[in-house]
Enzyme design. Structure first.
Site, PDB file in Angstrom:
ATOM      1  N   THR A  64       2.708   1.837   3.986  1.00  0.00           N
ATOM      2  CA  THR A  64       3.704   2.852   4.346  1.00  0.00           C
ATOM      3  C   THR A  64       3.644   3.232   5.821  1.00  0.00           C
ATOM      4  O   THR A  64       2.571   3.173   6.442  1.00  0.00           O
ATOM      5  CB  THR A  64       3.453   4.132   3.509  1.00  0.00           C
ATOM      6  OG1 THR A  64       4.236   5.203   4.049  1.00  0.00           O
ATOM      7  CG2 THR A  64       2.000   4.572   3.561  1.00  0.00           C
ATOM      8  N   TYR A 104      -2.029  10.976   1.381  1.00  0.00           N
ATOM      9  CA  TYR A 104      -1.271   9.804   0.938  1.00  0.00           C
ATOM     10  C   TYR A 104      -1.415   8.680   1.976  1.00  0.00           C
ATOM     11  O   TYR A 104      -1.840   7.556   1.655  1.00  0.00           O
ATOM     12  CB  TYR A 104       0.207  10.179   0.743  1.00  0.00           C
ATOM     13  CG  TYR A 104       1.115   8.992   0.631  1.00  0.00           C
ATOM     14  CD1 TYR A 104       0.968   8.069  -0.404  1.00  0.00           C
ATOM     15  CD2 TYR A 104       2.125   8.760   1.578  1.00  0.00           C
ATOM     16  CE1 TYR A 104       1.798   6.957  -0.492  1.00  0.00           C
ATOM     17  CE2 TYR A 104       2.952   7.662   1.491  1.00  0.00           C
ATOM     18  CZ  TYR A 104       2.782   6.764   0.458  1.00  0.00           C
ATOM     19  OH  TYR A 104       3.598   5.660   0.386  1.00  0.00           O
TER      20      TYR A 104
END
Ligand code: UDP
Length: 322
Positions: free
Chosen positions: A119, A143
């Site tokens: 990501t 995250y």
């Protein structure tokens, strides 16, 4: 591809689009998914779906051996930034600890190539936009930290054990298959485009625009929205490239940013109706602008986003939402 492909998280949004693309390209796919993502996406006939935990090492090694799986595309994971701040244990458990058990079991059983969903959150608040892969990686939430940790595992395994890996770093995955049978759905939904469409269709309250005083042309946050079918194609290209050698981290985006206001306007045009919205405070952890420099994916894979114009993304997303 003579050997089969293990796809974790193949029932999710990006995973299911990849499974369709891989199936259509002639790959033999086995999906491992714990069905925690809500309603499962419909997959092509002939794709075996095993319900189970990625951290169940015995299950993974039996699957890899029995099905003769030589490569793995690892989509399964926790993906909500806000939740990761409140519950980091969950993120390091799923995205790192269980991921490691999966990886070790898969490698021991014969997998030699891995594509891992990473990501743009690994960059934190970027210093340079568009962002090249070499940018400083300083995630600003658990995250992003969990995804970066797993990338580092892959890199070390590549150096020590010759694992061939690719870590596509997604910018904002969006859109849906043009046939409309696969839908972006998260529980709870936090992503901009589904919320914009639902607000316009009267299925949810007015969209809350998180901040309009950012240093961007219209004050709202700028993101790089990339069509999920383009992402699926990039994973196929990465798998192919891994048969020739190492790939590493790759940004997947368009190189063009769109602001929240521009997304609202594109949706209003696609739907032919206004999108109700209201100003709201900034959301914690949102950088002003995240735009990919995707030239490495172009050079290495011959990939570029082909379906990622904002109008097309919004139109495909709308069709899939009925
Ligand atoms: N956003 C917003 N209202 C919402 C959801 C998102 O204004 O209800 C904004 C968010 O602040 C960000 C952009 O839309 O700038 C994209 O957010 P999303 O959650 O879709 O993806 P992210 O960029 O966080 O991965």
């Amino acid at each position: 591809m003579s050997d089969g492909l293990l796809v974790t998280g193949g029932l999710g949004f990006v995973g299911s689009h990849f499974v369709w693309a891989a199936h259509e390209a002639g790959a033999r796919v086995v999906v491992l998914d714990d069905r925690s993502g809500g309603e499962a996406a419909p997959l092509p006939d002939g794709v075996r779906v095993v319900t189970g935990d990625i951290g169940a090492a015995a299950l993974v090694s039996a699957l890899v051996r029995d099905e003769r799986l030589g490569a793995m595309v690892h989509f399964a994971g926790k993906i909500q930034v806000g939740e990761s701040v409140r519950a980091p244990r969950l993120y390091f458990d799923h995205n790192v600890a269980r991921g490691l058990r999966l990886l070790d079991a898969a490698l021991d059983a014969g997998v030699s190539r891995v594509v891992f969903s990473s990501t743009a959150a690994v960059y934190g608040t970027p210093e340079i936009v568009p962002i090249p892969e070499s940018s400083v990686r300083e995630p600003v939430n658990p995250y992003g930290a969990s995804k970066l940790a797993f990338e580092r595992v892959l890199s070390a395994y590549g150096d020590a054990y010759g694992l061939r890996w690719a870590a596509p770093r997604y910018f904002n995955a969006a859109g849906a298959h043009p046939r409309g049978h696969l839908v972006e759905r998260h529980e709870p939904e936090t992503h901009l485009i589904p919320l914009v469409l639902d607000a316009a269709l009267g299925r949810r309250p007015a969209l809350r625009v998180f901040g309009d005083d950012y240093p961007t042309p219209d004050g709202t946050c700028v993101r790089d929205y990339v069509h999920v079918c383009d992402l699926a194609d990039a994973h196929l290209a990465a798998l192919d490239a891994l048969t020739r050698g190492a790939v590493g981290a790759l940004n997947l985006g368009t190189g063009r940013g769109a602001s929240v206001r521009e997304v609202i306007d594109a949706a209003a045009r696609a739907l032919g109706r206004a999108v109700p919205f209201e100003r709201a405070p900034r959301r914690d952890g949102d950088p002003a602008a995240l735009v990919a420099d995707a030239s490495r994916a172009g050079a290495l894979l011959g990939w570029r986003a082909r379906r990622s114009e904002l109008e097309v993304i919004v139109e495909d997303a709308r069709r899939s939402r009925g």
